[in-house]
Design a protein around this motif. Sequence first.
Motif, mmCIF file in Angstrom:
data_model
loop_
_atom_site.group_PDB
_atom_site.id
_atom_site.type_symbol
_atom_site.label_atom_id
_atom_site.label_comp_id
_atom_site.label_asym_id
_atom_site.label_seq_id
_atom_site.Cartn_x
_atom_site.Cartn_y
_atom_site.Cartn_z
ATOM 1 N N GLN A 1 25.221 -38.917 2.174
ATOM 2 C CA GLN A 1 24.103 -39.439 1.391
ATOM 3 C C GLN A 1 23.533 -38.365 0.477
ATOM 4 O O GLN A 1 23.648 -37.156 0.764
ATOM 5 C CB GLN A 1 23.006 -39.946 2.324
ATOM 6 C CG GLN A 1 23.359 -41.235 3.039
ATOM 7 C CD GLN A 1 22.167 -41.814 3.784
ATOM 8 O OE1 GLN A 1 21.288 -41.080 4.238
ATOM 9 N NE2 GLN A 1 22.141 -43.141 3.909
ATOM 10 N N PRO B 1 24.587 -37.817 -6.344
ATOM 11 C CA PRO B 1 25.684 -38.761 -6.652
ATOM 12 C C PRO B 1 26.628 -38.230 -7.722
ATOM 13 O O PRO B 1 27.830 -38.493 -7.674
ATOM 14 C CB PRO B 1 24.929 -40.009 -7.115
ATOM 15 C CG PRO B 1 23.638 -39.957 -6.366
ATOM 16 C CD PRO B 1 23.279 -38.494 -6.311
ATOM 17 N N SER C 1 26.583 -40.857 -1.826
ATOM 18 C CA SER C 1 25.946 -42.155 -2.063
ATOM 19 C C SER C 1 24.460 -41.976 -2.362
ATOM 20 O O SER C 1 23.819 -41.059 -1.850
ATOM 21 C CB SER C 1 26.122 -43.054 -0.843
ATOM 22 O OG SER C 1 25.478 -42.489 0.272
#
Length: 123
Positions: free
Chosen positions: A13, A88, A122
Amino acid sequence: EVQLVESGGGLVQAGGSLRLSCAASGFTFDDYAIGWFRQAPGKEREGVSCISSSDGSTYYADSVKGRFTISSDNAKNTVYLQMNSLKPEDTAVYYCAADPTGGHCQDRYLEVWGQGTLVTVSS
């Protein structure tokens, strides 16, 4: 045969961390340079970081300065890329490349390449 094998990629993440490894074999790990590159889908390959054994110099792309750290363990013939505060836009296949006979971080000397490891961040 000179070989590089990357590992450590995966899914993380945003804000997380990963450590990539580049294990080298087939050359004496005392006078070398190893760089990390990345290529995102549809984009050109980008130099990320490099370390030279000649004087311990390290180099970083502006986009990763302060977040990524390159280091080496000569006893293990391995170079690491510690990636913190991942974004990201760091998503890419990461490759390491070596100058196995000298400590040159310039692209034209980094002639031995690994197969790459995928990093996906992500949001």
